[in-house]
Design a protein around this motif. Structure first.
Motif, PDB file in Angstrom:
ATOM      1  N   TYR A 161       1.391  10.187  -2.251  1.00  0.00           N
ATOM      2  CA  TYR A 161       2.106   9.129  -2.956  1.00  0.00           C
ATOM      3  C   TYR A 161       3.521   9.526  -3.388  1.00  0.00           C
ATOM      4  O   TYR A 161       4.237   8.696  -3.956  1.00  0.00           O
ATOM      5  CB  TYR A 161       1.319   8.711  -4.207  1.00  0.00           C
ATOM      6  N   CYS A 162       3.914  10.763  -3.143  1.00  0.00           N
ATOM      7  CA  CYS A 162       5.218  11.203  -3.658  1.00  0.00           C
ATOM      8  C   CYS A 162       5.928  12.136  -2.685  1.00  0.00           C
ATOM      9  O   CYS A 162       6.351  13.235  -3.057  1.00  0.00           O
ATOM     10  CB  CYS A 162       5.063  11.850  -5.030  1.00  0.00           C
ATOM     11  N   GLN A 197      12.906   7.014  -9.572  1.00  0.00           N
ATOM     12  CA  GLN A 197      12.200   6.684  -8.334  1.00  0.00           C
ATOM     13  C   GLN A 197      10.810   7.292  -8.336  1.00  0.00           C
ATOM     14  O   GLN A 197      10.639   8.477  -8.617  1.00  0.00           O
ATOM     15  CB  GLN A 197      12.988   7.220  -7.130  1.00  0.00           C
ATOM     16  N   LEU A 238       6.150   6.160  -8.003  1.00  0.00           N
ATOM     17  CA  LEU A 238       5.128   5.123  -8.073  1.00  0.00           C
ATOM     18  C   LEU A 238       5.453   4.170  -9.214  1.00  0.00           C
ATOM     19  O   LEU A 238       5.963   4.583 -10.256  1.00  0.00           O
ATOM     20  CB  LEU A 238       3.755   5.736  -8.283  1.00  0.00           C
ATOM     21  N   THR A 287      11.022  -3.223  -6.217  1.00  0.00           N
ATOM     22  CA  THR A 287       9.632  -2.831  -6.038  1.00  0.00           C
ATOM     23  C   THR A 287       9.263  -2.938  -4.558  1.00  0.00           C
ATOM     24  O   THR A 287       9.612  -3.911  -3.886  1.00  0.00           O
ATOM     25  CB  THR A 287       8.693  -3.707  -6.872  1.00  0.00           C
ATOM     26  N   LEU A 315       4.395   0.908  -0.770  1.00  0.00           N
ATOM     27  CA  LEU A 315       4.325   2.243  -0.198  1.00  0.00           C
ATOM     28  C   LEU A 315       3.262   2.178   0.888  1.00  0.00           C
ATOM     29  O   LEU A 315       2.125   1.796   0.638  1.00  0.00           O
ATOM     30  CB  LEU A 315       3.941   3.261  -1.270  1.00  0.00           C
ATOM     31  N   PHE A 341       8.404   3.206   2.624  1.00  0.00           N
ATOM     32  CA  PHE A 341       8.285   2.106   1.677  1.00  0.00           C
ATOM     33  C   PHE A 341       9.200   0.973   2.106  1.00  0.00           C
ATOM     34  O   PHE A 341      10.268   1.185   2.668  1.00  0.00           O
ATOM     35  CB  PHE A 341       8.513   2.527   0.224  1.00  0.00           C
ATOM     36  N   TYR A 367       5.635   0.929  -5.249  1.00  0.00           N
ATOM     37  CA  TYR A 367       6.679   1.934  -5.434  1.00  0.00           C
ATOM     38  C   TYR A 367       7.883   1.277  -6.086  1.00  0.00           C
ATOM     39  O   TYR A 367       8.143   0.090  -5.871  1.00  0.00           O
ATOM     40  CB  TYR A 367       7.058   2.519  -4.066  1.00  0.00           C
TER      41      TYR A 367
END
Length: 285
Positions: free
Chosen positions: A30-31, A98, A100, A123, A126, A256, A279
């Motif tokens: 997620y990152c 920047q 989630l 928004t 992701l 994203f 995201y």
């Protein structure tokens, strides 16, 4: 009664690099951007803070890179306001937050309490892909379309596409387009990133490139097709080919896309990408 576990924010130095890396690997899915910034950090300019308990267990991270803050708060629900934030924000201007959506919102609220007001918030979905893309994702290959690797001799032909991408997808509200900076960004992409370009009718009409590489995942972006060539399936062809090459290298893929960009989201879904989280990028300067 069980004693409350005290947590506090600490600046992470070289001695804590292994703990930082272990924590980030758990949330890499997620990152990717934050992981990539950590791997490419410059200790003199960049900052990494841990939220740790008395035994040193890391439950959240906050990274400062350039003029951006990237929160990675994991599963932690109650994030205490970092004690250093007020002094830090008073000394170093922050252009963007920047991460989630849930993490960015926590940091945004903390910044608002310190007088920071976001000028623009975006928004995204992701999306992730971990297997060979669906060949049907590209649809029918448009007649005359050629996909190839870019070269530095393509710089002038690629500049209008990079400029269009930045103006449509990157620049926050009210920001002025900087042609010189755009050329520097394009030069960096050609030097350091993997990329693919689409050619038709003797001209470059589309582009796609990587923009971050983490431990096991690569993030793609910069997807752009000239307006007059849209609707022909070019973006889908580029994405399917490019994603397939990255998957063959053993990499998971992340990207994203703006929630309102329905055609792009549809193209990515056809290629096999799935939305995995919300995201957020918020701009302050």
């Amino acid at each position: 009664m069980k004693a409350l576990v005290k947590r506090r924010w600490r600046r992470a130095g070289r001695a804590e690099a292994d703990r930082t890396e272990t924590f980030l690997k758990d949330y890499e899915y997620y990152c990717v951007t934050a992981c990539a910034k950590f791997l490419n950090r410059q200790s003199a300019k960049d900052h990494v803070w841990h939220l740790t308990d008395q035994e040193g267990t890391v439950s959240a991270l906050l990274l400062h890179y350039g003029r951006a803050l990237l929160p990675v708060f994991g599963k932690t629900g109650d994030i205490p306001l970092p004690h250093f934030m007020k002094n830090f924000l008073g000394r170093i201007p922050i252009h963007a937050v920047q991460g989630l959506l849930k993490d960015a919102a926590i940091l945004e609220n903390a910044m608002e309490n310190l007088g920071y007001q976001a000028k623009d918030r975006r928004t995204y979905d992701l999306m992730a892909l971990d297997k060979a893309p669906a060949q049907s994702g590209s649809g029918e290959f448009p007649p005359g379309l050629i996909l190839r690797r870019p070269e530095f001799t393509d710089m002038d032909a690629l500049f209008p596409l990079q400029a269009g991408y930045e103006q449509e997808e990157v620049l926050p509200k009210g920001a002025e387009f900087n042609a010189a900076l755009c050329r520097l960004t394009l030069s960096r992409i050609l030097s350091n990133e993997q990329a693919l370009i689409a050619c038709m009718d003797g001209r470059v009409v589309g582009k796609i490139n990587t923009n971050a590489a983490a431990f096991s995942r690569t993030q793609i972006g910069g997807v752009y097709v000239l307006p007059e060539y849209r609707g022909r399936g070019i973006a889908g062809c580029m994405t399917t080919r490019f994603a397939g090459e990255l998957i063959a290298q053993g990499r998971g893929i992340t990207l994203f896309v703006k929630k309102e960009n329905v055609p792009a989201r549809a193209a990515y879904q056809k290629a096999g990408f799935s939305a995995v989280a919300d995201y957020r990028i918020s701009y302050y300067q």
